[in-house]
Design an enzyme around this catalytic site. Structure first.
Site, PDB file in Angstrom:
ATOM      1  N   ASP A 129      -5.040  -4.517  -0.159  1.00 52.06           N
ATOM      2  CA  ASP A 129      -6.042  -5.124  -1.150  1.00 52.06           C
ATOM      3  C   ASP A 129      -7.584  -4.971  -0.914  1.00 52.06           C
ATOM      4  O   ASP A 129      -7.963  -4.365   0.159  1.00 52.06           O
ATOM      5  CB  ASP A 129      -5.643  -6.423  -1.390  1.00 52.06           C
ATOM      6  CG  ASP A 129      -5.750  -7.292  -2.933  1.00 52.06           C
ATOM      7  OD1 ASP A 129      -6.801  -6.593  -3.448  1.00 52.06           O
ATOM      8  OD2 ASP A 129      -4.990  -8.026  -3.184  1.00 52.06           O
ATOM      9  N   ASP A 186      -4.924  -8.210 -12.236  1.00 59.48           N
ATOM     10  CA  ASP A 186      -3.748  -8.494 -12.030  1.00 59.48           C
ATOM     11  C   ASP A 186      -2.989  -8.725 -13.281  1.00 59.48           C
ATOM     12  O   ASP A 186      -3.535  -9.512 -14.363  1.00 59.48           O
ATOM     13  CB  ASP A 186      -3.265  -9.661 -11.000  1.00 59.48           C
ATOM     14  CG  ASP A 186      -3.977  -9.357  -9.473  1.00 59.48           C
ATOM     15  OD1 ASP A 186      -4.160  -8.085  -9.317  1.00 59.48           O
ATOM     16  OD2 ASP A 186      -3.998 -10.405  -8.659  1.00 59.48           O
TER      17      ASP A 186
END
Length: 371
Positions: A129, A186
């Site tokens: 990430d 997301d």
């Protein structure tokens, strides 16, 4: 293809009050069991992916990452061994920055050490990430982690969040370093989230679709089929869209509590075959008229996947299009097969029209094979 914990289970670390759903070795073992028992492994789902919140909040005295011993008492190596014993692969989560998005230790300044740690544990995939990092460092940092992963000598699929944090991603550089990459928000358990992601891919403003190919794919995020936010038609829509977009198929759901109709969508071999087509070409939207969209994707064997979708409305939509209008121009014609049910649709010449009915939020997915 596989399973990833984030959308369904998030950063639930309360194993005292919610032992069956917290981020723990028991959860990942249970999902590995379900992948095998439920037939998911048999159709290609093979990765069991840990997401954020798995380690202690501090590294040990020598700088090593440590899995939370209360939630992972056997350690990640033992979990990997268990997953491997099922014929599956184990993925793990890290972050390019100083911390993960959940506030756990990131890999900045520790990339070589972390890569070696993951390899020693038997990890098969790394999702890296980009929280708590400098965007201007990403073009250098993500390739550095790729270098160290390769230096381990262990094949580790590399999933990058690099373009998701960058306004103007260099997709050629990203594809040179990463196997799959996230480039949008997301996913959430809702139709608005799914349709928003699809619109981003359909608009394709950064022309990222052309960079996809074997070993390098855009990742629109997880399949939420079997959760709470999508109707049956909308679940079919997501599965078909992810197939036409050559997307990784990472489910994020509770495989222990799967409705049978959702499971049937996820296990549909014909749709999976479109997704896993060896050419690896990403499909593109070629028509958008009101609620009706048409996407096409070249497939091996001079075939084309064609997806008709209805993204709204209150009644069944009627669509009539000549094959030439969707780029099917082979003079000998095409044999059309509906993909979900494997039903023969007919043989059509390029100047002939295909008439179909599509219910709201549903799809009509066909494979057009040249004659």
């Amino acid at each position: 293809m596989g399973w990833l914990s984030w959308e369904r289970f998030r950063c639930n670390i309360d194993c005292v009050n919610d032992p069956d759903n917290c981020i723990s070795e028991n959860l990942y073992k249970a999902m590995a069991d379900e992948l095998v028992k439920g037939g998911y492994k048999d159709v290609g789902y093979e990765y069991v992916n840990i997401d954020d919140c798995w380690p202690l909040v501090n590294r040990d005295a020598k700088g090593f990452l440590v899995a939370d011993p209360k939630r992972f008492p056997s350690g990640i190596k033992a979990l990997a061994d268990y997953v491997h014993s099922k014929g599956l692969k184990l993925g793990i989560y890290g972050d390019f920055g100083t911390k993960t998005c959940g506030g756990y230790p990131g890999s900045k300044f520790y990339m070589e050490q972390d890569a070696n740690t993951f390899a020693s544990w038997g990890i098969d995939s790394l999702k890296l990430d980009g929280c708590y990092s400098r965007i201007e460092d990403m073009p250098f940092g993500y390739p550095i982690m790729e270098f160290y992963l390769n230096q381990t000598g262990r094949p580790i699929l590399y999933s990058c969040s690099w373009p998701a944090y960058t306004a103007t991603p260099d997709y050629k550089a990203i594809a040179n370093s990463c196997n799959i990459w996230r480039n949008y928000d997301d996913i959430q358990d809702s139709w608005d989230s799914v349709s928003g992601i699809v619109e981003f891919y359909g608009a394709n403003k950064l022309n990222f679709s052309h960079i996809a190919g074997p070993g390098r794919f855009n990742d629109p995020d997880m399949l939420i089929i079997g959760n709470f936010g999508l109707s049956h038609n909308q679940q079919r829509y997501q599965m078909a869209m992810w197939a036409i977009m050559a997307s990784p198929l990472y489910m994020s759901n509770d495989l222990r509590r799967m409705p049978e109709e959702s499971k049937a969508i996820l296990l549909n071999k014909n749709v999976i075959a479109i997704n896993q087509d060896p050419l690896g070409v990403q499909g593109n939207r070629i028509i958008k008229q009101g609620d009706i969209e048409v996407w096409t994707r070249p497939l091996q064997g001079n075939s084309v996947g064609v997806l008709f979708s209805c993204i709204g409305g209150a009644t069944t939509a009627q669509v009539k299009l000549a094959l030439t209008n969707i780029g099917l121009t082979n003079p000998s014609g095409y044999n059309l097969t509906e993909v979900f049910e494997g039903r023969f649709v007919g043989i059509f010449k390029p100047n002939e029209s295909l008439s179909i009915s599509i219910d709201p939020y549903d799809v009509f997915l066909v494979k057009a094979a040249q004659l």
